[in-house]
Design an enzyme around this catalytic site. Structure first.
Site, PDB file in Angstrom:
ATOM      1  N   SER A 248       0.846  -1.192   0.000  1.00 17.58           N
ATOM      2  CA  SER A 248       0.000   0.000   0.000  1.00 17.58           C
ATOM      3  C   SER A 248       0.879   1.238   0.000  1.00 17.58           C
ATOM      4  CB  SER A 248      -0.895   0.001   1.234  1.00 17.58           C
ATOM      5  OG  SER A 248      -0.128   0.370   2.361  1.00 17.58           O
ATOM      6  N   LYS A 249       0.218   2.400  -0.056  1.00 15.88           N
ATOM      7  CA  LYS A 249       0.936   3.685  -0.132  1.00 15.88           C
ATOM      8  C   LYS A 249       1.939   3.847   0.996  1.00 15.88           C
ATOM      9  CE  LYS A 249      -2.203   6.539  -2.751  1.00 15.88           C
ATOM     10  NZ  LYS A 249      -3.556   7.000  -2.517  1.00 15.88           N
ATOM     11  N   ARG A 250       1.645   3.228   2.136  1.00 17.03           N
ATOM     12  CA  ARG A 250       2.567   3.328   3.272  1.00 17.03           C
ATOM     13  C   ARG A 250       3.968   2.841   2.888  1.00 17.03           C
ATOM     14  NH1 ARG A 250       2.108  -0.359   6.876  1.00 17.03           N
ATOM     15  NH2 ARG A 250       0.592  -1.513   5.666  1.00 17.03           N
TER      16      ARG A 250
END
Ligand code: GLU
Length: 494
Positions: A248-250
């Site tokens: 994910s973007k994390r």
């Protein structure tokens, strides 16, 4: 069998790199079998529809060099390729299933359904439709009143999914919900639309992510209900972040547009994605593959069963390899948009600026992993610099006076150097260091800071050549003033 595969994204935003990896597998498989690759847009969930998504999807595929043989923009014999343009077809198919006794109308209210689910939750049971409308006599729910159409899943037995990688997986029918096929707004659900379209579009292999596996028994039942031959199912592992959680973007970039923005080369990203869950085989360590090699070597049967872990570090390494393999001219062309985007050079690039950029390219080639890295590495050549702090201009194990002396001598030498290029500069500057009783590194660091106000910059002499005599001398003069003022100041306080 003619190989026909598809990418069937829902237009809900920028495509996720994990989905794009699955597209790479589909595309390679189609191309290696001289088959067709179909792009189909599954836009039946109107609540999640994002209008710009289609463009983001097609741009991402194109940028990565993946073309499609049939799709919304290019057409094809089995169109339309956008599900919202096929609504009449799904209704007809759902009605067909009612006639065959494989589906039924249900007019349960949302409140009733919620009560049923709440009761099931209270008993610790998985929430499922309780079959209230399943056995009503035909016509009990009128086609004219608001209703949905549900699949009549057999209550007993098992439904077996044959997966190319995982083999046979049996699902207990009693645990499969009477899935809604057609919603009250007339839109099909994913399950009905995907089966109807994969069949009518003659898809031979459904290659998709593992997360769809729980839906597949419903699809197998639908194929049976229609009397159709199911395609070959291939569920490929998910892509996880380095910490083992879904990417994910994390973790970093997840959309193709973001990878592009950061300066990954499409051919490097494509190569990397092909290896995310697939490898050429035991003992074969090759990792850098041309597109043609990948088309030839990719083996759908060797796709790994365990999730693939996305390593940004490895991608950076691979991108660096691809950057270094480019000719200087080709790299220049790729770098120009990044310099322009940062406002460092104009568009179009004036001819004399091109010459200067060409000096820089070989200097940065070994030092960047992503094209965008060129901006912080070279910005000082195009813009004015913050005057360096005097402390930074003092050479290692040197006094301020010695450093000033070194700067002045270099200034003198460079003022009259002809031609003003790296090859002429280097031996003269090395000699100068010797003459001053300094190590080359001591002298060069002072000059580097003077012209760039950075500790890390591309090789010094090429940088000065690119900067040009006038600017180089200006910055040396500026540094001399700073040091001189500093010396006066400290001596006054001594
Ligand atoms: N529309 C589904 C998605 O968004 C397609 C799943 C499939 O490939 O069957 O991923």
């Amino acid at each position: 069998m003619t190989v026909r595969v598809r990418f069937a994204p829902s237009p809900t935003g920028h495509p996720h790199i994990g989905n794009i990896r699955t597209v790479v597998f589909n595309w390679l498989f189609a191309r290696q079998n001289n088959g067709q690759f179909v792009l189909r847009i599954e836009d039946t969930d109107r609540t999640r529809y994002v209008p710009e998504a289609l463009r983001a999807i097609t741009e991402s595929l194109r940028w990565l060099g993946m073309d499609w043989d049939e799709g919304p923009d290019v057409g094809g014999p089995y169109g339309p390729y956008v599900q919202s343009e096929r609504l009449a077809l799904y209704r007809q198919k759902a009605e067909e299933l009612i006639e065959k006794g494989w589906a039924y109308r249900c007019n349960c209210s949302p409140e009733r359904l919620e009560r049923v689910r709440a009761a099931q939750r209270a008993q610790g049971k998985p929430p499922m439709y309780d079959g209230h409308c399943r056995n009503k006599p035909p016509g009990a729910v009128s086609p004219d009143e608001p209703h949905v159409i549900r699949l009549k899943v057999p209550r007993e037995g098992k439904t077996v999914v044959h997966d190319l990688l995982k083999g046979e997986i049996a699902f207990e029918n009693r645990l499969i919900d009477d899935q809604i096929l057609l919603k009250s707004d007339g839109y099909p659900t994913y399950h009905l639309a995907v089966v109807v379209d994969d069949h009518l579009m003659h898809i031979s292999h459904v290659i998709r992510a593992d997360e769809w596996l729980p839906s597949t028994p419903k699809h197998v039942l639908l194929y049976r209900a229609f009397g159709w031959e199911p395609p070959v199912f291939v569920h490929v592992p998910l892509v996880l972040g380095p910490d083992g959680k879904k990417l994910s973007k994390r973790h970093g970039a997840v959309s193709v547009a973001e990878f592009k923005r950061q300066g990954y080369l499409p051919e490097a990203l494509f190569n990397y994605l092909a290896l995310l869950g697939w490898a050429p085989g035991e003992g074969d360590e090759q990792e850098i593959f041309t597109r043609e090699e990948l088309i030839e070597r990719f083996d759908l049967r060797r796709v790994k069963l365990s999730p693939a872990v996305f390593s940004y570090e490895k991608l950076d390494w691979m991108n660096g390899v691809y950057i270094r393999n480019l000719s200087d001219e080709a790299l220049l062309e790729r770098l120009i948009p990044f310099w322009q985007e940062a406002g460092l050079i104009p568009s179009p690039v004036p001819a004399e600026e091109l010459e200067r950029l060409m000096i820089l390219v070989p200097l940065v080639k070994e030092r960047i992993k992503r094209l965008r890295d060129v901006v912080p590495l070279t910005d000082f050549i195009f813009t004015e610099i913050e005057p360096p702090a005097p402390e930074k201009l003092i050479g290692k194990k040197m006094t301020a006076r010695q450093s000033l002396e070194a700067l002045r001598s270099a200034h003198e030498l460079l003022k009259n150097l002809v031609p003003f290029d790296a090859a002429t500069m280097e031996p003269r500057m090395r000699q100068l260091a010797k003459d001053l009783g300094l190590k080359a590194g001591q002298l060069f660091t002072i000059i580097r800071v003077a012209i760039s106000n950075k500790k890390v910059a591309p090789p010094l002499f090429g940088t000065m050549e690119a900067l040009g005599r006038q600017k180089t001398l200006q910055r040396l003069a500026q540094a001399e003033e700073i040091l001189a003022a500093y010396i006066t100041e400290t001596e006054a306080h001594a």
